[in-house]
Each structure stands twice: as C-alpha cells, then as structure tokens.
Design a protein around this motif. Sequence first.
Motif, PDB file in Angstrom:
ATOM      1  N   ILE A   1       0.846  -1.194   0.000  1.00  0.00           N
ATOM      2  CA  ILE A   1       0.000   0.000   0.000  1.00  0.00           C
ATOM      3  C   ILE A   1       0.883   1.247   0.000  1.00  0.00           C
ATOM      4  CG2 ILE A   1      -1.719   1.292   1.312  1.00  0.00           C
ATOM      5  CD1 ILE A   1      -2.789  -1.327   2.353  1.00  0.00           C
ATOM      6  N   GLY A   2       0.535   2.189  -0.851  1.00  0.00           N
ATOM      7  CA  GLY A   2       1.309   3.415  -0.967  1.00  0.00           C
ATOM      8  C   GLY A   2       2.326   3.395  -2.077  1.00  0.00           C
ATOM      9  N   SER A   3       2.467   2.247  -2.770  1.00  0.00           N
ATOM     10  CA  SER A   3       3.431   2.181  -3.876  1.00  0.00           C
ATOM     11  C   SER A   3       3.006   3.133  -4.986  1.00  0.00           C
ATOM     12  CB  SER A   3       3.515   0.755  -4.427  1.00  0.00           C
ATOM     13  OG  SER A   3       3.964  -0.147  -3.432  1.00  0.00           O
ATOM     14  N   PRO A   4       3.938   3.846  -5.607  1.00  0.00           N
ATOM     15  CA  PRO A   4       3.587   4.743  -6.712  1.00  0.00           C
ATOM     16  C   PRO A   4       3.070   3.958  -7.907  1.00  0.00           C
ATOM     17  CG  PRO A   4       5.965   4.546  -6.517  1.00  0.00           C
ATOM     18  CD  PRO A   4       5.375   3.852  -5.320  1.00  0.00           C
ATOM     19  N   ILE A   5       2.235   4.593  -8.679  1.00  0.00           N
ATOM     20  CA  ILE A   5       1.635   3.900  -9.819  1.00  0.00           C
ATOM     21  C   ILE A   5       2.684   3.522 -10.855  1.00  0.00           C
ATOM     22  CG2 ILE A   5       1.123   5.978 -11.176  1.00  0.00           C
ATOM     23  CD1 ILE A   5      -1.595   4.620 -11.826  1.00  0.00           C
ATOM     24  N   ALA A   6       3.836   4.252 -10.854  1.00  0.00           N
ATOM     25  CA  ALA A   6       4.906   3.907 -11.792  1.00  0.00           C
ATOM     26  C   ALA A   6       5.434   2.509 -11.510  1.00  0.00           C
ATOM     27  CB  ALA A   6       6.028   4.939 -11.704  1.00  0.00           C
ATOM     28  N   ASP A   7       5.565   2.137 -10.225  1.00  0.00           N
ATOM     29  CA  ASP A   7       6.023   0.791  -9.875  1.00  0.00           C
ATOM     30  C   ASP A   7       4.996  -0.255 -10.307  1.00  0.00           C
ATOM     31  OD1 ASP A   7       8.208   2.030  -8.802  1.00  0.00           O
ATOM     32  OD2 ASP A   7       7.636   1.703  -6.701  1.00  0.00           O
ATOM     33  N   THR A   8       3.727   0.081 -10.143  1.00  0.00           N
ATOM     34  CA  THR A   8       2.667  -0.843 -10.554  1.00  0.00           C
ATOM     35  C   THR A   8       2.685  -1.046 -12.062  1.00  0.00           C
ATOM     36  OG1 THR A   8       1.333   0.026  -8.723  1.00  0.00           O
ATOM     37  CG2 THR A   8       0.200  -1.324 -10.343  1.00  0.00           C
ATOM     38  N   GLU A   9       2.939   0.033 -12.802  1.00  0.00           N
ATOM     39  CA  GLU A   9       2.997  -0.081 -14.258  1.00  0.00           C
ATOM     40  C   GLU A   9       4.159  -0.963 -14.699  1.00  0.00           C
ATOM     41  OE1 GLU A   9       3.176   3.852 -15.782  1.00  0.00           O
ATOM     42  OE2 GLU A   9       1.016   4.219 -15.574  1.00  0.00           O
ATOM     43  N   VAL A  10       5.274  -0.932 -13.961  1.00  0.00           N
ATOM     44  CA  VAL A  10       6.415  -1.784 -14.307  1.00  0.00           C
ATOM     45  C   VAL A  10       6.025  -3.254 -14.203  1.00  0.00           C
ATOM     46  CG1 VAL A  10       8.721  -2.498 -13.588  1.00  0.00           C
ATOM     47  CG2 VAL A  10       8.147  -0.071 -13.680  1.00  0.00           C
ATOM     48  N   VAL A  11       5.333  -3.617 -13.112  1.00  0.00           N
ATOM     49  CA  VAL A  11       4.897  -5.010 -12.942  1.00  0.00           C
ATOM     50  C   VAL A  11       3.858  -5.379 -13.999  1.00  0.00           C
ATOM     51  CG1 VAL A  11       3.861  -6.658 -11.336  1.00  0.00           C
ATOM     52  CG2 VAL A  11       5.377  -4.872 -10.468  1.00  0.00           C
ATOM     53  N   ALA A  12       2.946  -4.440 -14.286  1.00  0.00           N
ATOM     54  CA  ALA A  12       1.921  -4.705 -15.291  1.00  0.00           C
ATOM     55  C   ALA A  12       2.541  -4.895 -16.674  1.00  0.00           C
ATOM     56  CB  ALA A  12       0.913  -3.563 -15.312  1.00  0.00           C
ATOM     57  N   ARG A  13       3.549  -4.089 -16.993  1.00  0.00           N
ATOM     58  CA  ARG A  13       4.211  -4.234 -18.286  1.00  0.00           C
ATOM     59  C   ARG A  13       4.938  -5.580 -18.372  1.00  0.00           C
ATOM     60  NH1 ARG A  13       5.069  -0.388 -21.842  1.00  0.00           N
ATOM     61  NH2 ARG A  13       4.633   1.222 -20.261  1.00  0.00           N
ATOM     62  N   ARG A  14       5.546  -5.993 -17.276  1.00  0.00           N
ATOM     63  CA  ARG A  14       6.216  -7.293 -17.260  1.00  0.00           C
ATOM     64  C   ARG A  14       5.212  -8.420 -17.443  1.00  0.00           C
ATOM     65  NH1 ARG A  14      10.369  -9.499 -12.541  1.00  0.00           N
ATOM     66  NH2 ARG A  14      10.494 -11.662 -13.296  1.00  0.00           N
ATOM     67  N   MET A  15       4.038  -8.283 -16.836  1.00  0.00           N
ATOM     68  CA  MET A  15       2.999  -9.305 -16.993  1.00  0.00           C
ATOM     69  C   MET A  15       2.492  -9.330 -18.421  1.00  0.00           C
ATOM     70  SD  MET A  15      -0.484  -9.811 -14.778  1.00  0.00           S
ATOM     71  CE  MET A  15       0.415 -10.221 -13.272  1.00  0.00           C
ATOM     72  N   ALA A  16       2.344  -8.140 -19.034  1.00  0.00           N
ATOM     73  CA  ALA A  16       1.899  -8.087 -20.429  1.00  0.00           C
ATOM     74  C   ALA A  16       2.930  -8.717 -21.355  1.00  0.00           C
ATOM     75  CB  ALA A  16       1.623  -6.638 -20.826  1.00  0.00           C
ATOM     76  N   ASN A  17       4.211  -8.505 -21.090  1.00  0.00           N
ATOM     77  CA  ASN A  17       5.255  -9.139 -21.889  1.00  0.00           C
ATOM     78  C   ASN A  17       5.217 -10.660 -21.738  1.00  0.00           C
ATOM     79  OD1 ASN A  17       6.171  -6.641 -22.773  1.00  0.00           O
ATOM     80  ND2 ASN A  17       7.683  -6.453 -21.120  1.00  0.00           N
ATOM     81  N   ALA A  18       4.890 -11.119 -20.519  1.00  0.00           N
ATOM     82  CA  ALA A  18       4.757 -12.564 -20.305  1.00  0.00           C
ATOM     83  C   ALA A  18       3.603 -13.127 -21.117  1.00  0.00           C
ATOM     84  CB  ALA A  18       4.573 -12.856 -18.817  1.00  0.00           C
ATOM     85  N   VAL A  19       2.538 -12.334 -21.248  1.00  0.00           N
ATOM     86  CA  VAL A  19       1.404 -12.766 -22.079  1.00  0.00           C
ATOM     87  C   VAL A  19       1.841 -12.918 -23.529  1.00  0.00           C
ATOM     88  CG1 VAL A  19      -0.842 -12.095 -23.001  1.00  0.00           C
ATOM     89  CG2 VAL A  19      -0.348 -11.762 -20.581  1.00  0.00           C
ATOM     90  N   GLN A  20       2.551 -11.904 -24.054  1.00  0.00           N
ATOM     91  CA  GLN A  20       2.990 -11.950 -25.441  1.00  0.00           C
ATOM     92  C   GLN A  20       3.915 -13.137 -25.693  1.00  0.00           C
ATOM     93  OE1 GLN A  20       1.711 -10.096 -27.741  1.00  0.00           O
ATOM     94  NE2 GLN A  20       0.503  -8.914 -26.256  1.00  0.00           N
ATOM     95  N   LYS A  21       4.786 -13.419 -24.730  1.00  0.00           N
ATOM     96  CA  LYS A  21       5.690 -14.560 -24.882  1.00  0.00           C
ATOM     97  C   LYS A  21       4.913 -15.877 -24.890  1.00  0.00           C
ATOM     98  CE  LYS A  21       9.764 -16.753 -22.828  1.00  0.00           C
ATOM     99  NZ  LYS A  21      10.754 -16.725 -21.721  1.00  0.00           N
TER     100      LYS A  21
END
Length: 405
Positions: free
Chosen positions: A298-318
Amino acid sequence: IQNALKIDVFRVGDQTPGKVSAAVQEALAELNETLPQTIHAEIMNNKADMFEDRANLLMRNAAYGLVLVLCVLGLFLEARLAFWVMLGIPISFLGAFWIMPLFGASINMISMFAFLITLGIVVDDAIVVGENIYSWHQKGLPFHEAAIAGTKEVAMPVTFSVLTNVVAFMPLMFVPGMLGKFFVAIPIVVISVFAVSLVESLYILPAHLSHQKDIHPSGFGGRLHAFQQRFSRWFTGMVHHKYGPFIGRLLELRYVVVAVGIAVLLITLGYVQSGRIRVIQIERPDSDYAYASARLPIGSPIADTEVVARRMANAVQKTVSENGGLRQAEGVFLNMGSGGSHKFDMRVYLTAPEIRPVDTASFTGEWRKNMGKVAGVDALNFQSDRGGPGGSRKGLTLQLSHRDV
C-alpha cells in the motif's frame, strides 16, 4: 501498455441480446470511422454470442426431437398419429411461453437450459396416450371410441408420472439467497412445460385422434403406408412369438436372472474401479479467458505498478507466441487503479477452444512460468476460470472461521 476505456453495454428495455449486439457492432463501425488513427474501438467480450449459441442449441435439439418422434412413431405406429404426437413439443413450449411471464420468468441462459431438460421427456405422456388409442383402434373400435377408451385407461398413470416430474423440480423454487433467484427459472419453465404437455396429451391429442378415419392412400403415400404396415405386422409378430416366450422363460429362471444381473453389476463396478474408465463428477467447460492480479505494498507509486503490469503483459505476449501466435489470444485488458494505485488485474481473452492449441489452464500455467518471480509484490495470483459449478479454481484456498472473530 495502452490506455483504454471499457464500456459495458446492457439492454434497457425489451431489446434482445442479439439486437443489442448488432446495434453495438453497427455503432462501433461508425465510431471507428470518426476516430483518429491512434485510437480504435473493439469488442472485448460479447456475451450475446453465448446467448445465441444456447438458443441455437435449443432449436437444433428441438428439431432433432421432432424428426425422431415423427420417424420412430411413424414407423412403429402410424404417420398421422406420429404427427399429432410430435406437435406436443411445440405446443408445450408455446404454452410455457404464455405462462412464464405470469411468474416473472424470461427467456435467458438458465430458462433455455430448463427447456433443454424438458426436451427429452416432454412428449412421453403424449406417446403413451397416443399409442394406447392406436392399440384400442387395432382391436376394432372406431377412432372416436378408441380415443375415449384409450385415454381413460392411461389417464391416471400418465397424470401421476407428470406429477412426479413436477415434484422432482419443485424444491428448486425454494432455494434461498441470490442463487435461488437464478435457479427459480428452472422449475417455472419445467413445470409450465409439463403442465401444458399433460393437458395437451389428455384433451387435445385425443380430440384430434378421435376425428381420424381409416384411409387407403395411393401413390408414394400408399407405398409408404404399406411399408409401415408390413413393418408393424413383423414387429408385432416378433413381440408375440419371440420376445414374449423369451420373457416367459426368464421369469421361470428368475433366480438365475437376478444372479446374472448382480454379477454383471459387480463386474462393471470392478472395471470402473480398476481405473480403465475415467470418472468425472461434473465436467467443467474450458473458459474463454485467463486472469491474473497483482498487489504491491500500500502506498506504492503507480509507476512501480505499471512496471509489474508491463512485465505481466510481456509474459502474455511470450506465452502467446509460444502457443500458436494470433490463434491463441484475441486481446488483453488491463484494469489498473480501481482499488488503488498499488494493484491491478489483467485478463487475456482467448480464441475459441476448438481453435487454440492449448486449454486455458495450460495457457495460464505457462503465463505464470514466463512471469517468473517478481520482487516487491505482496500478492500475485493467476487463475484459469472455468465454467460450470464451482466457477474458478485457485491453487490454494484457506478458510478460517470461529465464533469469536
């Protein structure tokens, strides 16, 4: 990751799901013509397709039922009798359509499932009544008297057979809670269909058959009638001269028959227990999407959340590229920030099960593997939702309860 706006479209009046879907697709085509090249709109999840698939399944099964009743009864009894018995299916369904609104029921996924349940047994009472009337006519009575005698003879057992079916579904009307609000459509439809079918078989069908006349058709109809009569005489002879004496012999050897039946039952149970036959209590169909969610502190900046989300999206593409490319996934939708900037969920919409090379569970497992370990994440959850009872299945679920919270 591209920013997106999700819009859920529902009906607000008497529109059918098909009309709503067609209107959305038409509006979408016009909207895409006015949008700049960097923006486009598309349909992610069209539940109207599920509705139309269920409706098509119902209509297809109903057509099969009509043809089977017409052919089988026309072969064993008579074509005219088969025709009037066959009409019991559409008449019962139309009568149920008239009764359903009185109890607040509508045509939806659950009520269509109830209609599918009734398809296999809705004309049983009409077959019994019609066959008995035909039997009395074969004994020499004219159709008018045969209709009266045949209906009176089986009216009581037919009525109670329908009532037992009604009683079997009656408890579903008293299921409590939100689940009961959905399940109540099943007994309403089933009981309505059975009630109309009973009235049709005891009153309408005998009235139609009582006005029949013995005819001697010519041409193709005459040849068809002659073939049916020859088959009927052959079948009746088999019953009297082969099947009847065989049953009589079995009754004389009743202890041997019971012993053989028990032996066959034990052999069958042993064969099943040996593992040669796969046993599944309720088959759960494969879902059309895979789901994953992540929660950062809780309190993590949205930029950190976007990094994890982008990594998850890359995992989807792979994962997609490893399993047939575009034949695997239709789209990925990311929902971020609805519960705070520290968490998000992602849903991968897959192609139809008969098209994609792997099932949803396998795709989700590979997706999780390609995601790997993620530092700084409090929770990471992957699910392969499946239809049917129980819904989605998590890998591990703990439930704690106590009278003292």
